[in-house]
Design an enzyme around this catalytic site. Structure first.
Site, PDB file in Angstrom:
ATOM      1  N   GLN A   1     147.786  81.173  76.109  1.00  0.00           N
ATOM      2  CA  GLN A   1     148.710  80.178  76.641  1.00  0.00           C
ATOM      3  C   GLN A   1     149.189  80.655  78.007  1.00  0.00           C
ATOM      4  O   GLN A   1     149.492  81.862  78.162  1.00  0.00           O
ATOM      5  CB  GLN A   1     149.902  80.007  75.701  1.00  0.00           C
ATOM      6  CG  GLN A   1     150.767  78.807  76.008  1.00  0.00           C
ATOM      7  CD  GLN A   1     151.984  78.726  75.103  1.00  0.00           C
ATOM      8  OE1 GLN A   1     152.736  79.687  74.950  1.00  0.00           O
ATOM      9  NE2 GLN A   1     152.184  77.584  74.469  1.00  0.00           N
TER      10      GLN A   1
ATOM     11  N   TYR B   1     155.552  88.484  75.343  1.00  0.00           N
ATOM     12  CA  TYR B   1     156.471  87.495  74.757  1.00  0.00           C
ATOM     13  C   TYR B   1     157.118  88.030  73.485  1.00  0.00           C
ATOM     14  O   TYR B   1     156.704  89.051  72.935  1.00  0.00           O
ATOM     15  CB  TYR B   1     155.718  86.193  74.461  1.00  0.00           C
ATOM     16  CG  TYR B   1     155.150  85.557  75.703  1.00  0.00           C
ATOM     17  CD1 TYR B   1     155.960  84.849  76.580  1.00  0.00           C
ATOM     18  CD2 TYR B   1     153.795  85.685  76.017  1.00  0.00           C
ATOM     19  CE1 TYR B   1     155.451  84.276  77.735  1.00  0.00           C
ATOM     20  CE2 TYR B   1     153.270  85.120  77.174  1.00  0.00           C
ATOM     21  CZ  TYR B   1     154.103  84.422  78.024  1.00  0.00           C
ATOM     22  OH  TYR B   1     153.593  83.870  79.169  1.00  0.00           O
ATOM     23  N   GLY B   2     158.117  87.279  72.999  1.00  0.00           N
ATOM     24  CA  GLY B   2     158.728  87.635  71.723  1.00  0.00           C
ATOM     25  C   GLY B   2     157.774  87.377  70.584  1.00  0.00           C
ATOM     26  O   GLY B   2     157.677  88.155  69.633  1.00  0.00           O
TER      27      GLY B   2
ATOM     28  N   HIS C   1     156.626  76.383  64.884  1.00  0.00           N
ATOM     29  CA  HIS C   1     155.505  75.933  65.704  1.00  0.00           C
ATOM     30  C   HIS C   1     154.317  75.466  64.853  1.00  0.00           C
ATOM     31  O   HIS C   1     153.458  74.726  65.365  1.00  0.00           O
ATOM     32  CB  HIS C   1     155.039  77.057  66.622  1.00  0.00           C
ATOM     33  CG  HIS C   1     155.637  77.024  67.987  1.00  0.00           C
ATOM     34  ND1 HIS C   1     155.587  75.910  68.802  1.00  0.00           N
ATOM     35  CD2 HIS C   1     156.284  77.988  68.702  1.00  0.00           C
ATOM     36  CE1 HIS C   1     156.185  76.188  69.951  1.00  0.00           C
ATOM     37  NE2 HIS C   1     156.613  77.436  69.923  1.00  0.00           N
TER      38      HIS C   1
ATOM     39  N   TYR D   1     162.828  74.929  76.245  1.00  0.00           N
ATOM     40  CA  TYR D   1     163.352  75.376  74.955  1.00  0.00           C
ATOM     41  C   TYR D   1     164.791  74.896  74.753  1.00  0.00           C
ATOM     42  O   TYR D   1     165.096  74.189  73.787  1.00  0.00           O
ATOM     43  CB  TYR D   1     163.337  76.907  74.875  1.00  0.00           C
ATOM     44  CG  TYR D   1     161.999  77.582  74.951  1.00  0.00           C
ATOM     45  CD1 TYR D   1     161.443  78.180  73.818  1.00  0.00           C
ATOM     46  CD2 TYR D   1     161.292  77.679  76.139  1.00  0.00           C
ATOM     47  CE1 TYR D   1     160.224  78.834  73.872  1.00  0.00           C
ATOM     48  CE2 TYR D   1     160.070  78.325  76.204  1.00  0.00           C
ATOM     49  CZ  TYR D   1     159.547  78.896  75.069  1.00  0.00           C
ATOM     50  OH  TYR D   1     158.334  79.542  75.127  1.00  0.00           O
TER      51      TYR D   1
ATOM     52  N   GLN E   1     146.110  86.649  75.020  1.00  0.00           N
ATOM     53  CA  GLN E   1     147.245  85.752  75.176  1.00  0.00           C
ATOM     54  C   GLN E   1     146.769  84.617  76.067  1.00  0.00           C
ATOM     55  O   GLN E   1     146.708  84.753  77.284  1.00  0.00           O
ATOM     56  CB  GLN E   1     148.460  86.462  75.775  1.00  0.00           C
ATOM     57  CG  GLN E   1     149.650  85.557  76.068  1.00  0.00           C
ATOM     58  CD  GLN E   1     150.158  84.804  74.851  1.00  0.00           C
ATOM     59  OE1 GLN E   1     150.148  85.323  73.742  1.00  0.00           O
ATOM     60  NE2 GLN E   1     150.582  83.560  75.049  1.00  0.00           N
TER      61      GLN E   1
ATOM     62  N   GLU F   1     158.355  80.896  65.457  1.00  0.00           N
ATOM     63  CA  GLU F   1     156.896  80.800  65.396  1.00  0.00           C
ATOM     64  C   GLU F   1     156.443  80.026  64.156  1.00  0.00           C
ATOM     65  O   GLU F   1     155.440  79.303  64.203  1.00  0.00           O
ATOM     66  CB  GLU F   1     156.267  82.193  65.435  1.00  0.00           C
ATOM     67  CG  GLU F   1     156.708  83.077  66.594  1.00  0.00           C
ATOM     68  CD  GLU F   1     156.655  82.404  67.957  1.00  0.00           C
ATOM     69  OE1 GLU F   1     155.824  81.490  68.151  1.00  0.00           O
ATOM     70  OE2 GLU F   1     157.447  82.777  68.840  1.00  0.00           O
TER      71      GLU F   1
ATOM     72  N   ARG G   1     157.861  92.952  77.397  1.00  0.00           N
ATOM     73  CA  ARG G   1     158.325  91.598  77.114  1.00  0.00           C
ATOM     74  C   ARG G   1     159.009  91.016  78.343  1.00  0.00           C
ATOM     75  O   ARG G   1     160.023  91.537  78.829  1.00  0.00           O
ATOM     76  CB  ARG G   1     159.271  91.620  75.923  1.00  0.00           C
ATOM     77  CG  ARG G   1     159.664  90.243  75.410  1.00  0.00           C
ATOM     78  CD  ARG G   1     160.514  90.379  74.152  1.00  0.00           C
ATOM     79  NE  ARG G   1     160.997  89.080  73.705  1.00  0.00           N
ATOM     80  CZ  ARG G   1     161.865  88.918  72.687  1.00  0.00           C
ATOM     81  NH1 ARG G   1     162.287  89.973  72.013  1.00  0.00           N
ATOM     82  NH2 ARG G   1     162.275  87.703  72.356  1.00  0.00           N
ATOM     83  N   MET G   2     158.474  89.927  78.871  1.00  0.00           N
ATOM     84  CA  MET G   2     158.965  89.382  80.144  1.00  0.00           C
ATOM     85  C   MET G   2     160.420  88.944  80.079  1.00  0.00           C
ATOM     86  O   MET G   2     161.121  88.960  81.095  1.00  0.00           O
ATOM     87  CB  MET G   2     158.070  88.238  80.600  1.00  0.00           C
ATOM     88  CG  MET G   2     156.735  88.709  81.158  1.00  0.00           C
ATOM     89  SD  MET G   2     155.860  87.434  82.116  1.00  0.00           S
ATOM     90  CE  MET G   2     155.119  86.490  80.795  1.00  0.00           C
ATOM     91  N   LYS G   3     160.889  88.543  78.923  1.00  0.00           N
ATOM     92  CA  LYS G   3     162.285  88.146  78.769  1.00  0.00           C
ATOM     93  C   LYS G   3     163.220  89.238  79.245  1.00  0.00           C
ATOM     94  O   LYS G   3     164.313  88.964  79.785  1.00  0.00           O
ATOM     95  CB  LYS G   3     162.563  87.822  77.303  1.00  0.00           C
ATOM     96  CG  LYS G   3     164.004  87.460  77.000  1.00  0.00           C
ATOM     97  CD  LYS G   3     164.211  87.185  75.521  1.00  0.00           C
ATOM     98  CE  LYS G   3     165.653  86.771  75.225  1.00  0.00           C
ATOM     99  NZ  LYS G   3     165.865  86.482  73.795  1.00  0.00           N
TER     100      LYS G   3
END
Length: 615
Positions: free
Chosen positions: A143, A272-273, A304, A389, A141, A301, A568-570
């Site tokens: 980014q 992440y999602g 993107h 976002y 990962q 995605e 998942r950090m969310k």
């Protein structure tokens, strides 16, 4: 690093100087060593001088070991130096160029290197932590600025280059990358070499790799779903409609140029999602719920592929150009597939999520602006939130409304992508093109009526909420108010059961914006709606938050299990933040984190450590 001492003139988060000498292609020849937890091999760089007479190539590194640097053509060693680390930004690798390297042509430089086992851009998982428990697992990962932990590179989104790779692993493992695969080749010692080519120039944060016990199932003419064998049927079913989303996105944005659009469902530790790696979207298993209700992440995605991957933010100060446009396109895809009511509902829900985020950051926090200033040494990861976002999407919808609606703005969207495809841009360039495209006196007047300073450069919530259609949202708000402050508390499941999954999520999100309800009422609602039994992480995580904010330990055990199982950090970060705020369970939360930290993704672990005030 001070405000007057950003790492470079073009990108405060990168040492590289592509304004002097830039990479045009990277060719990797590496081996994966699970025993030592390192990727080692050779990176070959095609370079060109942007500034005549440039005498060095400057790359970003972070805890890399550089063994040798040499000219590919002559094998002549090149002088190089690795600077001292600067905070969490890594170190400058400066390579002295040969005087024979041309000012007006390309030349190739090779670097033999390996990364540290502690590389923040990689997670190494032992076999016992995988679903099948047969083989170890590795995934990347990169980014925002973690590519430098995996290979020497110009780790800035302002630089785009093609790449190819030869990756050698044990035969029992499968390798995937953000590129088009070629047939494998046999290698010594019962190994195999996987070969990849990415012919479209990309920033290095979009280089991606995954290695593990993987299998696949084709679900469309351009899409294969990959995951561990134990999950393949459920994952393939969940993403069976991907081609429909792709075609809808093409209608909006133009031709999909990446060839394949594969999806890899990663282990639960993925932070992440989804991640929009070209040719290979990474997805969290929390999307696999059996009803396709969370596949909007795949629409995001897919979007993107144009906004982010094809047209890219110049540096992380302009991240909203990537994510605001992608949310805008995602919701247009949703609107075309499911109706304009759904698009309007999604945008309004995003406004609620934006309010949550700004409440947490604080309304005067400069990181809640759309255009950021990272020259004070702020790490891009510390600046990331829902603001680019959701504030970005709301801004674009405001512009769309001011100019006369979707029929007027969608042709501009295609023209914008066509204009800047293959480039990395700043907000000023975006705005200049917007004004040049909408050039009539009436359109210019409409644009001039927008509060540009307020939207782009002012922290906090925007002064005016866009005029969203509230039809689907009003029922959520009504039910929320009955539970929170009303006397007419529901006694049947009928209203909640009639909601779509997204309405259920929005209902809970609205409750989280308010002061905590009495514990008895929280638990009554949970029992009535059977919230603890939900297999949807979007629902159950918000339910756990409501309980924590109501200062009840009733759901503490499943909450702790959830943050242990899911990365998942969310979901994980808000839950840890709420546990830290609940003094009775604070130490339990810290102990749980410390126990689980070795199994967490390093990026998630670093952020949660901050949430728990451990770093």
């Amino acid at each position: 690093m001070s405000a007057s001492n950003a790492l470079s003139p073009g990108d405060p988060s990168s040492f590289s100087r592509p304004d002097q000498c830039a990479i045009t292609d990277i060719s990797l020849d590496v081996k994966i060593d699970f025993g030592r937890k390192v990727v080692h091999g050779t990176a070959t760089y095609k370079c060109k001088k942007v500034l005549a007479g440039a005498d060095s190539l400057i790359l970003d590194t972070d805890q890399l070991t550089i063994f040798k640097v040499y000219c590919k053509q002559t094998s002549q060693d090149l002088q190089f130096s690795v600077g001292e680390p600067v905070g969490k930004f890594g170190s400058k690798l400066q390579i002295t160029l040969l005087t024979s390297f041309p000012d007006d042509g390309e030349f190739e430089i090779c670097v033999d290197y390996e990364n540290s086992p502690a590389a923040t851009g990689l997670q190494w998982m032992p076999a016992n932590l995988t679903a099948g428990k047969r083989q170890p697992y590795l995934y990347s990962q990169l980014q925002s600025i973690f590519a430098r932990t995996v290979l020497p590179c110009q780790d800035t989104p302002s630089v785009k280059h093609t790449y190819s790779a030869r990756v050698t692993v044990d035969k029992a493992l499968t390798v995937l990358m953000s590129a088009v695969p070629s047939p494998t080749e046999p290698a010594p010692n019962d190994q195999v070499t996987y070969i990849f080519q990415q012919p479209v120039p990309i920033p290095c944060y979009l280089i991606a790799i995954a290695v593990g016990d993987l299998t696949s199932k084709k679900v469309g003419p351009r899409t294969t779903v990959w995951t561990e064998p134990e999950m393949i049927d459920a994952a393939a079913w969940e993403f069976e409609k991907t081609e429909e989303m792709l075609k809808t996105a093409e209608d909006l944005c133009g031709q999909y140029i990446w060839g394949i659009y594969d999806i890899l469902v990663l282990p639960p530790t993925f932070p992440y999602g989804g991640m929009e790696n070209p040719c290979l979207t990474f997805a969290t298993p929390t999307l696999i719920v059996g009803d396709r209700s969370l596949t909007n992440v795949i629409a995001h995605e897919i979007a993107h592929s144009w906004t982010g991957n094809l047209v890219t933010n110049f540096n992380w100060e302009h991240f909203w150009l990537n994510e605001g446009h992608t949310m805008f396109v995602e919701r247009k895809i949703i609107g075309r597939l499911h109706g304009e009511d759904d698009r309007q509902f999604s945008m309004n829900s995003g406004w609620t999520d934006l309010a949550h985020t700004i409440k947490e950051f604080g309304p005067t926090n400069p990181l809640t602006k759309l255009v950021l200033d990272l020259t004070d040494g702020t790490h891009p990861e510390d600046s990331f939130s829902l603001v680019p976002y959701e504030k970005g999407c709301a801004f674009l919808y405001t512009i769309e409304t001011a100019l006369g609606g979707a029929a007027v703005v969608e042709p501009w969207l295609r023209a914008y992508i066509q204009k800047f495809k293959g480039k990395s841009i700043k907000t000023d360039e975006w705005k200049e093109f917007l004004y040049s495209y909408f050039s009539t006196e009436e359109q210019q007047t409409a644009l001039n009526g927008i509060d540009w300073e307020g939207w782009l450069n002012t922290p906090g919530m925007p002064a005016n909420k866009p005029d969203y259609d509230m039809t689907l949202f009003e029922a959520c708000e009504t039910l929320c108010n009955r539970w929170w402050g009303g006397t007419d508390i529901p006694t049947t499941i009928a209203e909640f059961e009639a909601f779509t999954v997204n309405q259920k999520i929005a209902f809970l999100a609205e409750l989280l914006l308010k002061d905590a309800m009495p514990v008895e009422r929280i638990l009554q609602m949970g029992d009535l709606y059977e919230l603890p039994k939900s297999n949807n992480a979007e629902i159950v995580s918000r339910w756990y938050q409501l309980c924590l904010r109501g200062r009840t330990r009733n759901q503490l055990d499943p909450t702790l299990q959830f943050v242990t199982d899911v990365g998942r950090m969310k979901f994980v970060r808000p839950l840890y933040q709420d546990m830290y705020a609940f003094e009775d369970v604070r130490q339990i939360a810290i102990d749980t984190f410390e126990t689980n930290r070795p199994n967490m993704h390093p990026q998630t672990a670093a952020m949660v450590a901050k949430d728990l005030h451990l770093e």
